[in-house]
Enzyme design. Sequence first.
Site, PDB file in Angstrom:
ATOM      1  CG  HIS A  48       9.084  13.707  -2.368  1.00 38.50           C
ATOM      2  ND1 HIS A  48       9.479  14.161  -3.548  1.00 38.50           N
ATOM      3  CD2 HIS A  48       9.490  14.751  -1.423  1.00 38.50           C
ATOM      4  CE1 HIS A  48      10.259  15.093  -3.548  1.00 38.50           C
ATOM      5  NE2 HIS A  48      10.438  15.450  -2.177  1.00 38.50           N
ATOM      6  CG  PHE A  49       5.111  16.084  -3.419  1.00 35.79           C
ATOM      7  CD1 PHE A  49       5.266  16.594  -2.012  1.00 35.79           C
ATOM      8  CD2 PHE A  49       6.267  16.715  -4.233  1.00 35.79           C
ATOM      9  CE1 PHE A  49       6.183  17.427  -1.494  1.00 35.79           C
ATOM     10  CE2 PHE A  49       7.026  17.232  -3.491  1.00 35.79           C
ATOM     11  CZ  PHE A  49       7.294  17.641  -2.386  1.00 35.79           C
TER      12      PHE A  49
END
Length: 148
Positions: A48-49
Site C-alpha cells: 500500500h503502495f
Amino acid sequence: MPMDIQKIREYLPHRYPFLLVDRVVEVGENNIVGYKNVSINEEFFQGHFPDYPIMPGVLIVEALAQISGILGFIMNNETPKPGSLFLFAGAEKVRFKKQVVAGDQLVLKAELVMQKRGIYKYNCTATVDGKVATTAEIIVSHLRTEQA
C-alpha cells in the site's frame, strides 16, 4: 500520565504488526493524546503502495480506536486484566484529509463525547505536523467476560 510502549502493552492486547500506538503523552479527565511513528519498515507499505507508500486510512482509524480504548480504562480507574477489553464497535463521520507517509509522526487525539451502558463515543483527530489527516467519531464497547 505519559505512557511508554511497555505501559501501553499493559492496556492493549494488540501486538506487532497491529499495535498502532507508540506513546501516550497526555491524559486529561476526558481526553488523551498519543502518537504513532510511521516507519518505512511497516508491513503495510509492502502492498500500500510499493511505489508510493501511504498509510492505509483504516489503520489510522484503528490507531484512533486503540487510543480511545486506553482512555476508556483510565476513565474507569481500571487497569486491564484478563476478561476486560475495550473493543472497536464503530466509526462515524470518518474523513481523510491528508495522506500519512513514511517518516510522519501521527498525533492521535480522542475526547469523550458520550458514555452509556459500557458504550463510549469519542471525537478523534489524527494530525501530522499540526495538519489534520483524519477525523472520526469512534465508538468502543467495554467487554467484561466471566474472567474479569
